[in-house]
Design an enzyme around this catalytic site. Sequence first.
Site, short mmCIF file in Angstrom:
data_model
loop_
_atom_site.label_atom_id
_atom_site.label_comp_id
_atom_site.label_asym_id
_atom_site.label_seq_id
_atom_site.Cartn_x
_atom_site.Cartn_y
_atom_site.Cartn_z
N ASP B 36 -49.38 62.20 37.56
CA ASP B 36 -48.23 61.57 36.90
C ASP B 36 -48.34 61.57 35.39
OD1 ASP B 36 -47.19 61.20 39.34
OD2 ASP B 36 -47.26 59.02 39.37
N ASP B 287 -4.32 77.84 12.82
CA ASP B 287 -4.71 78.26 14.15
C ASP B 287 -5.06 77.10 15.10
OD1 ASP B 287 -4.28 80.86 14.37
OD2 ASP B 287 -6.35 81.54 14.17
N GLY B 422 -17.48 83.43 22.52
CA GLY B 422 -17.08 84.14 23.72
C GLY B 422 -16.11 85.25 23.37
N LEU B 423 -15.21 84.97 22.45
CA LEU B 423 -14.24 85.99 22.03
C LEU B 423 -14.95 87.16 21.37
CD1 LEU B 423 -11.37 83.80 20.63
CD2 LEU B 423 -11.45 85.02 22.80
#
Lengths: 303, 538
Positions: B36, B287, B422-423
């Site tokens: 532990d 945007d 991601g783009l």
Amino acid sequence: MSTITVPFPALKSKPRPPDGEGSVQVQLDPSLRIGTAKVFAVYGKGGIGKSTTSSNLSVAFTKLGKRVLQIGCDPKHDSTFTLTKRLVPTVIDALETVDFHSEELRIEDFVYPGFGGVMCVEAGGPPAGTGCGGYVVGQTVKLLKEHHLLEDTDVVIFDVLGDVVCGGFAAPLQHADRALIVTANDFDSIFAMNRIVAAIQAKSKNYNVRLGGVIANRSAGTDQIDKFNDRVGLKTMARFPDLDVIRRSRLKKSTLFEMESSPELEAVKAEYIRLAQALWDGTDPLIAEPMKDRDIFDLLGFD
Amino acid sequence: MQLTVWTYEGPPHVGAMRVATALRDVHYVLHAPQGDTYADLLFTMIERRSARPPVTYTTFQARDLGGDTAELFKSSVRDAYERFKPQALLVGASCTAELIQDDPGGLARTMGLPIPVIPLELPSYQRKENWGAAETFYQLVRALCLPLAPPPGTVREPRSADRRPRCNVLGATALGFRHRDDVREITGLLEQLGIEINVVAPLNAGPSDIRRLGEADFNVVLYPETASPAAQWLQRTFGQPMTRTVPIGVGATRDFIREVAALAGVEIPPAVLQGDSRLVWYSRSVDSTYLTGKRVFVFGDATHAVAAARIASEELGFKVVGIGTYSREFAREIRDAAARYGVEPLICDDYLQVEAKVAELQPELVLGTQMERHIAKRLGIPCAVISAPVHVQDFPARYAPQMGWEGANVIFDTWVHPLMMGLEEHLLGMFRNDFEFHEGAAPSHLGSTTARANPTEVVTAPAVVELQSQSGEAASEPQVQPAASGPTWAADAEKELRKIPFFVRGKAKRNTERYANDQSVAVITVETLYEAKAHYSR
């Protein structure tokens, strides 16, 4: 499906144990100790006034400056009615709403503040004919402990249903220091009291619970109770006469401490405070020996 | 009980360690087998603290079980007291040691140490880490403050007008998700409101600080998961009210300021209510609607999950398509939130179930824990981490709170970047097969001769290599699995589907399958795919 044949004599070989004996009692989970609070369990025959007595006693304790928790252990779940002025949901109701994931429950789901700051809990009961009342009481105590309510409480009062009908309904005895029996001056309630004495005697072998005493309720005289007490070794701790104001307080959804003052009411209130003080100061445990059913008939007859 | 290879929370004694480690001058003696002690590493390797946790393990072994483990525990307590000279001692058992029932609390009580000894009873097989932390903090607060408590029923004196309002800030622990920076952000905010900080606890508080908790006018509960029981007890015992709003996000921070100001009885300076939030900048940007309507799935501890869902839907214009938590104790908050967003709540601590849910919902962004980060990575979905369980990257060197104004800014960056990145990744994929940009092509600035001479030693930017290899892996995995009961995908159609940018791929797939269902087409071919596209663009 396969079946086995049990020879008939094998079924009959063991004699039935006497009341309160045997190995079927639910053992108390050692982690479920209530802690430092003084714990009282109020028992008695159905309809004798246990809930009225418990609620008024709870308020009397608050008058002494104690923090009180009253736990109703009756499927009828109206023990704390006069304190909260309504029928509050039971612990079992609350557990059902969270699909018995008890870790989801919050204090306010099953603890309701009542008159005088008494914390009110209704354990509720299993559906009639099924389940176990002991489980319900065990779950209630576990929840109260988990939510740290018992650590900051001075007095816990268990208000238990009618009669000790099974080991489960005797479960509050496992937590209690003193058991109090509410009775009237009549044969039926004294007969029930005798069974309760037997149950407490059985539990006291393994647990701390001892008999505190008898509360004579709704009785002008106490001759029958006295006769029984002398015989088994009990003591009457308090006496409440059959007053109309007590009946009316119930109808008004209030404890005696909220009713309009009158000389007789003041006397009853004083008696409650005296009882609360006596219980707080501590009572000597009573060693009572229950009577055989037949002997009670001989002692008290059918009057 | 369930066996698992990954859990959201550790056993409750790890929660106790988080509190003990956060505190000063407190030591925790833990009856536990040698194995532990691994828990130390959470604090040294993940949080990278300067010292090991103040925990002494009894480290009993198999042969000790035949001897006197109780004596072993007592000698460990004695040694720990002598060596560390703490001002208060916590004692308890780990999940393994609970089974040998030595009753550490009872044993330590009989030793007559001159400091408060606080026994912890943590039912390891019913409760988990956060509960353990909350219980430990409660027991500590109660043990140290009870002797100073007013008699029950005492009504709290109102604050005299010539004294500034004071509050405690409760809940921050070691190994907490951004606790260090949240405390700095919120104490700064409170000071701007003219409120004095009485005690911050457990983080960096000593027993003498804990004893002063009762002197505050009210309590700020930053993390209900760890501070609720203690704050509720302080409310009952000292009459201190507590805050309910957790200031994560711009709206919640404003609500928090109003709530705190009401509790403290102070006016709110108008500048404080505006703060340093950059949300207005984003909202006014040309945007700003670019990400509107993104479908997000939220999972974490209840406090962070509820806050994240609110930010997503109210502040960034995302659509919450699923919300859940691993902490049963706070399932109620998640159910309420789920009802608000009209989604099904997911209350579970089985990460496989969470993965199945994410796969089913096909969100465009996953806001979760490190566990969901792995899930999202596997499913090719952008992800941001919003809650514990923590990982090395949740302890950044820079200032990165989640709460208050700066917290809202940090959250904005953390969530929006995976969507934007991601783009970018999509663009890389799109140009991968271009004659100028293919894998063998050398960067143009190195000149054509170099490339021809050493075609295999082309120096490419490492980031691009990594991205390419990642997308290469992703492409080889069966990323688009046909629905079990719906139409099946023909191999060429599936290949075509992969050409569709991943951030609209899920939608294209759903639409095509719906179209195929409506037209009773059993196998989806390339033709079906384009028919569906034509159908829905009509």
